[in-house]
Design a protein around this motif. Sequence first.
Motif, short mmCIF file in Angstrom:
data_model
loop_
_atom_site.label_atom_id
_atom_site.label_comp_id
_atom_site.label_asym_id
_atom_site.label_seq_id
_atom_site.Cartn_x
_atom_site.Cartn_y
_atom_site.Cartn_z
N ALA A 17 -3.06 9.22 5.41
CA ALA A 17 -3.75 10.50 5.52
C ALA A 17 -2.74 11.60 5.23
CB ALA A 17 -4.36 10.70 6.91
N ARG A 18 -3.15 12.58 4.47
CA ARG A 18 -2.32 13.76 4.18
C ARG A 18 -0.91 13.37 3.71
NH1 ARG A 18 -4.79 18.47 5.80
NH2 ARG A 18 -2.78 19.54 5.76
N GLU A 19 -0.85 12.35 2.85
CA GLU A 19 0.40 11.86 2.26
C GLU A 19 1.35 11.29 3.31
OE1 GLU A 19 2.04 14.98 -0.19
OE2 GLU A 19 0.38 14.87 -1.60
N LYS A 20 0.79 10.80 4.40
CA LYS A 20 1.59 10.17 5.45
C LYS A 20 1.04 8.76 5.70
CE LYS A 20 1.98 14.66 7.80
NZ LYS A 20 3.22 15.13 7.27
N ALA A 21 1.92 7.87 6.14
CA ALA A 21 1.51 6.52 6.53
C ALA A 21 1.30 6.49 8.03
CB ALA A 21 2.59 5.52 6.12
N ILE A 22 0.28 5.77 8.47
CA ILE A 22 -0.02 5.62 9.89
C ILE A 22 -0.10 4.13 10.19
CG2 ILE A 22 -1.65 6.14 11.76
CD1 ILE A 22 -2.80 8.35 9.84
N LEU A 30 2.41 7.48 -2.05
CA LEU A 30 1.61 8.58 -1.52
C LEU A 30 1.99 9.95 -2.10
CD1 LEU A 30 1.45 7.60 2.26
CD2 LEU A 30 -0.41 7.54 0.59
N THR A 31 3.22 10.06 -2.58
CA THR A 31 3.70 11.38 -3.02
C THR A 31 4.09 11.45 -4.50
OG1 THR A 31 5.95 10.85 -2.33
CG2 THR A 31 4.52 11.95 -0.71
N LYS A 32 3.95 10.38 -5.25
CA LYS A 32 4.43 10.37 -6.63
C LYS A 32 3.67 11.34 -7.54
CE LYS A 32 1.78 6.34 -8.15
NZ LYS A 32 1.93 4.95 -8.62
N HIS A 33 2.52 11.79 -7.14
CA HIS A 33 1.73 12.73 -7.95
C HIS A 33 2.27 14.15 -7.92
CE1 HIS A 33 0.26 13.17 -3.87
NE2 HIS A 33 -0.06 14.41 -4.20
N ARG A 34 3.16 14.43 -7.00
CA ARG A 34 3.69 15.81 -6.87
C ARG A 34 4.48 16.23 -8.09
NH1 ARG A 34 6.25 15.53 -0.89
NH2 ARG A 34 4.36 15.22 0.27
#
Length: 176
Positions: A138-143, A172-176
Motif C-alpha cells: 500500500a502506498r509504495e510500502k510493503a506490509i 513498488l517504486t521503480k515507476h518514479r
Amino acid sequence: MHESADEHKSSNKPTSGPVICLAVLTVSDTRTKETDKSGRRILELAGKAGIEAAEYTLCTDDAEAIHSIIAGWLLKPGIDAIVTTGGTGIAQRDVTLEAARPLFEKEIDGFGELFRYLSFAEDIGTKAVLSRAAAGTAREKAIFVLPGSTGAVTLAMNRIILPEIRHILHELTKHR
C-alpha cells in the motif's frame, strides 16, 4: 536499461542501495516493550541487515487500534515497510489480519503460502495451517503480518523478508 538477474540479485544485498526504514507493531494484550521478544527480534534482525527502525510500538488486540497505527504509518514518508507480529491465529481476539488487509492495495499471496510451507517443513508441522501470516502493499510500502512467536518472526525475517525486501521495494517504486 534492465539489469541482469545477477546484477538484480547482488543489488538485494543488505549493504547495497538506499537505507530502508522499518516500522514494527507488536499486537498483544499482555506484552510490554520489556517482554516483547518478537518485536525486539524483528528489530535486531533488521538492524543486522542494515535496515533502520523508524517506529516501534505495541497495541492490544483491537482491530481499530491496529488499523489506525498501520494507516498512520502508511502516510509517513520515512517508512518503507511495516511488520506486525501477533494476532494472526484463529482465536476470537486474533484480528491483526482483519485490521491490516483492508489497507492492502495488493496482496502478496506467495508470502503466506511460503511462510506456511517453511513453517511446516522446518518448525511446527501441520499446525502451520492455523497461521494466517500475510503480506501486501500500500502506498509504495510493503506490509508483513506475522505470528507472535519469536520462532515465526525469525523464520519470516531470515528466509523471506530480508532476502526480498529490497526487490519488493524496488518493484513498488521503480515507476518514479
